[in-house]
Design a protein around this motif. Sequence first.
Motif, PDB file in Angstrom:
ATOM      1  N   ARG A 127      31.779  49.411  47.645  1.00 33.78           N
ATOM      2  CA  ARG A 127      32.189  48.493  48.620  1.00 33.78           C
ATOM      3  C   ARG A 127      31.013  47.512  49.063  1.00 33.78           C
ATOM      4  O   ARG A 127      31.151  46.456  49.778  1.00 33.78           O
ATOM      5  CB  ARG A 127      32.881  49.568  49.517  1.00 33.78           C
ATOM      6  N   ALA A 128      29.938  48.245  49.116  1.00 36.30           N
ATOM      7  CA  ALA A 128      28.499  47.511  49.628  1.00 36.30           C
ATOM      8  C   ALA A 128      27.958  45.927  48.939  1.00 36.30           C
ATOM      9  O   ALA A 128      27.187  45.485  49.304  1.00 36.30           O
ATOM     10  CB  ALA A 128      27.584  48.601  49.331  1.00 36.30           C
ATOM     11  N   LEU A 129      28.500  46.424  47.303  1.00 34.79           N
ATOM     12  CA  LEU A 129      28.274  44.583  46.863  1.00 34.79           C
ATOM     13  C   LEU A 129      28.681  43.691  47.376  1.00 34.79           C
ATOM     14  O   LEU A 129      29.888  43.637  48.410  1.00 34.79           O
ATOM     15  CB  LEU A 129      28.883  44.967  45.386  1.00 34.79           C
ATOM     16  N   PRO A 130      27.982  42.852  47.321  1.00 35.65           N
ATOM     17  CA  PRO A 130      28.591  41.565  48.250  1.00 35.65           C
ATOM     18  C   PRO A 130      30.066  41.414  47.459  1.00 35.65           C
ATOM     19  O   PRO A 130      30.648  40.265  48.355  1.00 35.65           O
ATOM     20  CB  PRO A 130      27.553  40.440  47.505  1.00 35.65           C
ATOM     21  N   ARG A 131      29.883  41.131  46.305  1.00 37.91           N
ATOM     22  CA  ARG A 131      32.108  41.105  45.875  1.00 37.91           C
ATOM     23  C   ARG A 131      31.660  41.801  45.155  1.00 37.91           C
ATOM     24  O   ARG A 131      31.267  43.105  44.003  1.00 37.91           O
ATOM     25  CB  ARG A 131      31.661  39.685  44.489  1.00 37.91           C
ATOM     26  N   PRO A 132      33.357  42.239  44.175  1.00 36.40           N
ATOM     27  CA  PRO A 132      33.432  42.657  43.495  1.00 36.40           C
ATOM     28  C   PRO A 132      32.841  42.720  42.195  1.00 36.40           C
ATOM     29  O   PRO A 132      32.444  41.780  41.770  1.00 36.40           O
ATOM     30  CB  PRO A 132      34.958  42.679  43.206  1.00 36.40           C
ATOM     31  N   LEU A 133      32.077  44.421  41.725  1.00 38.53           N
ATOM     32  CA  LEU A 133      31.913  43.965  40.253  1.00 38.53           C
ATOM     33  C   LEU A 133      32.201  42.675  39.504  1.00 38.53           C
ATOM     34  O   LEU A 133      31.512  42.010  38.622  1.00 38.53           O
ATOM     35  CB  LEU A 133      31.639  45.087  39.354  1.00 38.53           C
ATOM     36  N   TYR A 134      33.961  42.343  39.093  1.00 41.25           N
ATOM     37  CA  TYR A 134      34.091  41.966  38.238  1.00 41.25           C
ATOM     38  C   TYR A 134      33.571  41.542  36.590  1.00 41.25           C
ATOM     39  O   TYR A 134      33.994  42.204  36.389  1.00 41.25           O
ATOM     40  CB  TYR A 134      35.036  40.264  39.425  1.00 41.25           C
ATOM     41  N   TRP A 135      33.157  40.510  36.321  1.00 36.02           N
ATOM     42  CA  TRP A 135      32.712  40.051  35.325  1.00 36.02           C
ATOM     43  C   TRP A 135      31.689  38.844  36.087  1.00 36.02           C
ATOM     44  O   TRP A 135      31.167  38.373  36.911  1.00 36.02           O
ATOM     45  CB  TRP A 135      33.428  39.584  34.229  1.00 36.02           C
ATOM     46  N   SER A 136      30.920  38.883  34.441  1.00 35.43           N
ATOM     47  CA  SER A 136      29.948  37.599  34.896  1.00 35.43           C
ATOM     48  C   SER A 136      30.189  36.458  34.960  1.00 35.43           C
ATOM     49  O   SER A 136      29.426  35.119  34.651  1.00 35.43           O
ATOM     50  CB  SER A 136      29.052  37.778  33.495  1.00 35.43           C
TER      51      SER A 136
END
Length: 250
Positions: A127-136
């Motif tokens: 959750r600390a990531l700016p956005r979900p990892l999702y993809w590139s």
Amino acid sequence: MQPLLRGRPKRLAILDYGLFQVHANGRIIGICGYLLETTAGERVLIDTGFPAKYAEDADAATAEDGLGHFGRVLSLAPGNLAPAQLALLGIAATDIDLMIQSHTHIDHVGFMDGFPGVPILIAEAERALPRPLYWSGKQAMEWPDRDYRQVTRDVTLGPGFEVLLVPGHAPGQLAFLIDLPQTGPVLLTSDAISRAAEIEEKFAGSWNEELAIYHGARLMDLAAARGAKVIFGHSPEQWPQLRKAPDWYD
């Protein structure tokens, strides 16, 4: 963290979110989520598969997200989307009491925003990531406005339901150990161990291979100690053998 559930695990359904082929090795993997029902009538959804656009036009969605160099969707119809899979069990979005995100890669977060008002349990590191990892790709996913219950260590959600913090595949990877009345203990490794062979392969390509090796061994030791049935995250060998919604493990 105080226990979030009152009841014990009553039954577990595996949700079929479609098939994906990895280009590097040709491996065909099932994409799965889980629905857990407790003795108190609580319903917990773990992961939500690919976004809906992949059932509408997989090629266009793949190009939009820059996923093509990694692999391709082989089979993903509207019936493989999270709402349709829940409907097989007679469950609507409004029936979900808690959502859990094992981590935030694209094949796990497609409907993370599809359950308004439902709290989301997630690792603090994720959750600390700016956005979900999702993809590139260019289409970065934003965090839905939700009540996030953040995990910083192994926690017990309720009697017979343990959430295990096992970073390695992703910064906030979670796995789950549940105790079903008939089946007994079940370990859901999620992508902490995608398939049994990944252990021998030393988790090559993980976000953090050293952590993945450590937690992979920890999970398998725990499964052995508890006599747990292990359900891997993306096992080509195991996937065809698993019972899927509308069937249950009880």
